[in-house]
Design an enzyme around this catalytic site. Structure first.
Site, PDB file in Angstrom:
ATOM      1  N   HIS A 171       0.820  -1.202   0.000  1.00  0.00           N
ATOM      2  CA  HIS A 171       0.000   0.000   0.000  1.00  0.00           C
ATOM      3  C   HIS A 171       0.860   1.260   0.000  1.00  0.00           C
ATOM      4  O   HIS A 171       1.628   1.473   0.941  1.00  0.00           O
ATOM      5  CB  HIS A 171      -0.879  -0.042   1.260  1.00  0.00           C
ATOM      6  CG  HIS A 171      -1.773   1.126   1.442  1.00  0.00           C
ATOM      7  ND1 HIS A 171      -1.702   1.954   2.543  1.00  0.00           N
ATOM      8  CD2 HIS A 171      -2.768   1.613   0.668  1.00  0.00           C
ATOM      9  CE1 HIS A 171      -2.631   2.882   2.452  1.00  0.00           C
ATOM     10  NE2 HIS A 171      -3.296   2.710   1.325  1.00  0.00           N
ATOM     11  N   ARG A 172       0.750   2.056  -1.048  1.00  0.00           N
ATOM     12  CA  ARG A 172       1.595   3.246  -1.258  1.00  0.00           C
ATOM     13  C   ARG A 172       3.071   2.823  -1.284  1.00  0.00           C
ATOM     14  O   ARG A 172       3.947   3.585  -0.869  1.00  0.00           O
ATOM     15  CB  ARG A 172       1.363   4.314  -0.188  1.00  0.00           C
ATOM     16  CG  ARG A 172      -0.101   4.665   0.048  1.00  0.00           C
ATOM     17  CD  ARG A 172      -0.275   5.735   1.115  1.00  0.00           C
ATOM     18  NE  ARG A 172      -1.658   5.781   1.584  1.00  0.00           N
ATOM     19  CZ  ARG A 172      -2.097   6.498   2.608  1.00  0.00           C
ATOM     20  NH1 ARG A 172      -1.254   7.287   3.264  1.00  0.00           N
ATOM     21  NH2 ARG A 172      -3.367   6.467   2.984  1.00  0.00           N
TER      22      ARG A 172
ATOM     23  N   GLU B 209       0.283  -0.589  -4.720  1.00  0.00           N
ATOM     24  CA  GLU B 209      -0.795   0.383  -4.930  1.00  0.00           C
ATOM     25  C   GLU B 209      -0.165   1.762  -4.807  1.00  0.00           C
ATOM     26  O   GLU B 209       0.750   1.965  -4.006  1.00  0.00           O
ATOM     27  CB  GLU B 209      -1.865   0.195  -3.853  1.00  0.00           C
ATOM     28  CG  GLU B 209      -3.087   1.092  -3.984  1.00  0.00           C
ATOM     29  CD  GLU B 209      -3.084   2.360  -3.134  1.00  0.00           C
ATOM     30  OE1 GLU B 209      -4.081   3.073  -3.140  1.00  0.00           O
ATOM     31  OE2 GLU B 209      -2.060   2.642  -2.465  1.00  0.00           O
TER      32      GLU B 209
ATOM     33  N   ASP C 223      -1.188   6.275  -5.393  1.00  0.00           N
ATOM     34  CA  ASP C 223      -2.230   7.300  -5.601  1.00  0.00           C
ATOM     35  C   ASP C 223      -1.736   8.311  -6.628  1.00  0.00           C
ATOM     36  O   ASP C 223      -0.576   8.733  -6.575  1.00  0.00           O
ATOM     37  CB  ASP C 223      -2.512   8.027  -4.289  1.00  0.00           C
ATOM     38  CG  ASP C 223      -2.863   7.068  -3.168  1.00  0.00           C
ATOM     39  OD1 ASP C 223      -3.938   6.461  -3.227  1.00  0.00           O
ATOM     40  OD2 ASP C 223      -2.023   6.914  -2.248  1.00  0.00           O
TER      41      ASP C 223
ATOM     42  N   HIS D  20      -0.553  11.220  -2.085  1.00  0.00           N
ATOM     43  CA  HIS D  20      -1.830  10.862  -1.461  1.00  0.00           C
ATOM     44  C   HIS D  20      -2.687  12.060  -1.069  1.00  0.00           C
ATOM     45  O   HIS D  20      -3.869  12.141  -1.410  1.00  0.00           O
ATOM     46  CB  HIS D  20      -1.587   9.996  -0.224  1.00  0.00           C
ATOM     47  CG  HIS D  20      -2.850   9.567   0.456  1.00  0.00           C
ATOM     48  ND1 HIS D  20      -3.491  10.339   1.407  1.00  0.00           N
ATOM     49  CD2 HIS D  20      -3.608   8.459   0.307  1.00  0.00           C
ATOM     50  CE1 HIS D  20      -4.583   9.718   1.811  1.00  0.00           C
ATOM     51  NE2 HIS D  20      -4.683   8.576   1.168  1.00  0.00           N
TER      52      HIS D  20
ATOM     53  N   GLU E 282      -4.555   4.101  -8.025  1.00  0.00           N
ATOM     54  CA  GLU E 282      -5.744   4.752  -7.480  1.00  0.00           C
ATOM     55  C   GLU E 282      -5.786   6.196  -7.957  1.00  0.00           C
ATOM     56  O   GLU E 282      -4.867   6.977  -7.665  1.00  0.00           O
ATOM     57  CB  GLU E 282      -5.757   4.715  -5.949  1.00  0.00           C
ATOM     58  CG  GLU E 282      -7.050   5.341  -5.432  1.00  0.00           C
ATOM     59  CD  GLU E 282      -7.086   5.587  -3.936  1.00  0.00           C
ATOM     60  OE1 GLU E 282      -6.343   4.950  -3.170  1.00  0.00           O
ATOM     61  OE2 GLU E 282      -7.906   6.462  -3.548  1.00  0.00           O
TER      62      GLU E 282
ATOM     63  N   LYS F 291      -6.866   9.669  -7.428  1.00  0.00           N
ATOM     64  CA  LYS F 291      -7.269  10.372  -6.206  1.00  0.00           C
ATOM     65  C   LYS F 291      -7.289  11.870  -6.489  1.00  0.00           C
ATOM     66  O   LYS F 291      -6.356  12.603  -6.146  1.00  0.00           O
ATOM     67  CB  LYS F 291      -6.305  10.036  -5.073  1.00  0.00           C
ATOM     68  CG  LYS F 291      -6.883  10.344  -3.708  1.00  0.00           C
ATOM     69  CD  LYS F 291      -5.987   9.849  -2.660  1.00  0.00           C
ATOM     70  CE  LYS F 291      -6.229   8.682  -1.807  1.00  0.00           C
ATOM     71  NZ  LYS F 291      -7.522   8.203  -1.475  1.00  0.00           N
TER      72      LYS F 291
ATOM     73  N   ASP G  94       0.596  -1.968   4.484  1.00  0.00           N
ATOM     74  CA  ASP G  94       1.823  -1.174   4.599  1.00  0.00           C
ATOM     75  C   ASP G  94       3.014  -2.062   4.923  1.00  0.00           C
ATOM     76  O   ASP G  94       4.158  -1.635   4.840  1.00  0.00           O
ATOM     77  CB  ASP G  94       1.676  -0.152   5.738  1.00  0.00           C
ATOM     78  CG  ASP G  94       0.466   0.750   5.561  1.00  0.00           C
ATOM     79  OD1 ASP G  94       0.130   1.092   4.412  1.00  0.00           O
ATOM     80  OD2 ASP G  94      -0.151   1.112   6.596  1.00  0.00           O
TER      81      ASP G  94
HETATM   82  O1  G3P Z   1      -6.575   1.848  -2.662  1.00  0.00           O
HETATM   83  C1  G3P Z   1      -6.694   1.449  -1.342  1.00  0.00           C
HETATM   84  C2  G3P Z   1      -6.409   2.575  -0.380  1.00  0.00           C
HETATM   85  O2  G3P Z   1      -5.206   3.181  -0.757  1.00  0.00           O
HETATM   86  C3  G3P Z   1      -7.507   3.601  -0.323  1.00  0.00           C
HETATM   87  O3  G3P Z   1      -7.321   4.569   0.675  1.00  0.00           O
HETATM   88  O4  G3P Z   1      -6.598   6.743   1.566  1.00  0.00           O
HETATM   89  O5  G3P Z   1      -4.999   4.846   1.503  1.00  0.00           O
HETATM   90  O6  G3P Z   1      -5.661   5.970  -0.601  1.00  0.00           O
HETATM   91  P1  G3P Z   1      -6.091   5.563   0.789  1.00  0.00           P
HETATM   92 MG    MG Z   2      -4.665   4.758  -2.094  1.00  0.00          MG
END
Ligand code: G3P
Ligand code: MG
Length: 254
Positions: A19-20, A46, A48, A61, A121, A123, A243
């Site tokens: 994640h990120r 993943e 953003d 993000h 993603e 965003k 994470d």
């Molecule tokens: O894509 C999953 C997750 O990243 C969504 O929430 O705020 O971490 O971008 P956030």
């Molecule tokens: Mg995200």
């Protein structure tokens, strides 16, 4: 359009997605975080994407600069040239001082070099849904390697997903939602979703079953607890955003 009518090339998501990037051990959404994810064995990341003031897609993000850089103010007011002076690593740890805010092109180049798959993603900063999706997808189409597995495109923004449906129909779409609201099926059908990406809380086994029964992949964010991950996989969840890929990968099996 129903799920079965959506033409998505044959592929699937891995059980663990960083994640990120590996954002517990490197500053989120930086090249260092994606390198770290790869070093830890994560098959996918993943990230953003949003637009600068001069409409360049960057991997970032927040809507404002101050949490993850030494800059101030809204991202939407900063041109790319101004972002180039910012430090996106020092806030996380002095060892990462000098890490930069990467462009979408820089991230895709690095992922391609390392052979990683990705969930992009979209965003958007407030009010920029349509242009963010259009530009990010246009750039992604130019740079995402044709031989790589399809880019999974997700968003909380139904407008952004609708742009993706129209301009990048070859890529699967993931509908992000904090909870399975009464209208989630309607929204999923409207954007031609391939997957539903749910927040870990308050999701339970009946919610997972509801999405699976409707024929969608289920992905869950953000899970760092091994016990919770094991429960989610047991309920049938396909992919988990974490994470800490180093914690979940040993439990994920094949
Ligand atoms: O894509 C999953 C997750 O990243 C969504 O929430 O705020 O971490 O971008 P956030
Ligand atoms: Mg995200």
């Amino acid at each position: 359009m129903t799920v079965s009518q959506i033409a998505v090339p044959p592929f699937d998501v891995p059980r663990v997605i960083a994640h990120r990037g590996a954002s517990a051990s490197a500053p989120e959404n930086t090249l260092a975080a994606f390198r770290r994810a790869h070093a830890l064995g994560a098959p996918w990341v993943e990230f953003d994407v949003k637009l600068t003031a001069d409409n360049r897609p960057i991997v970032f993000h927040d809507d404002i600069l101050s949490r993850t850089t030494n800059g101030q103010g809204p991202v939407a007011a900063a041109p790319l040239a101004a972002l180039g002076d910012l430090d996106a690593g020092q806030w996380f740890d002095p060892d990462f001082a000098g890490e930069l805010v990467p462009t979408l092109e820089e991230v895709v180049d690095l992922l391609a070099e390392m052979g990683l798959g990705a969930n992009m993603e979209i965003k958007p900063c407030p009010g920029r849904d349509e242009e963010t999706a259009a530009i990010a997808l246009e750039v992604a189409r130019q740079v995402w390697p044709s031989e790589a597995s399809p880019l999974l495109v997700s968003s909380f923004s139904r407008t952004a997903l609708d742009v993706a449906r129209q301009t990048a129909p070859q890529w699967p779409r993931g509908l992000l939602t904090e909870a399975l609201t009464d209208d989630w099926r309607q929204a999923a059908e409207a954007v031609g979703a391939w997957s539903i990406h749910c927040a870990s809380e308050p999701l339970g086994p009946s919610g997972v079953a509801e999405v699976l029964d409707a024929g969608y992949r289920v992905m869950v964010y953000t899970v760092n607890d091994p016990g919770r991950a094991l429960n989610l996989w047991d309920w049938g969840v396909h992919g988990i955003f974490t994470d800490r890929p180093e914690v979940l990968l040993p439990l994920a099996g094949a």
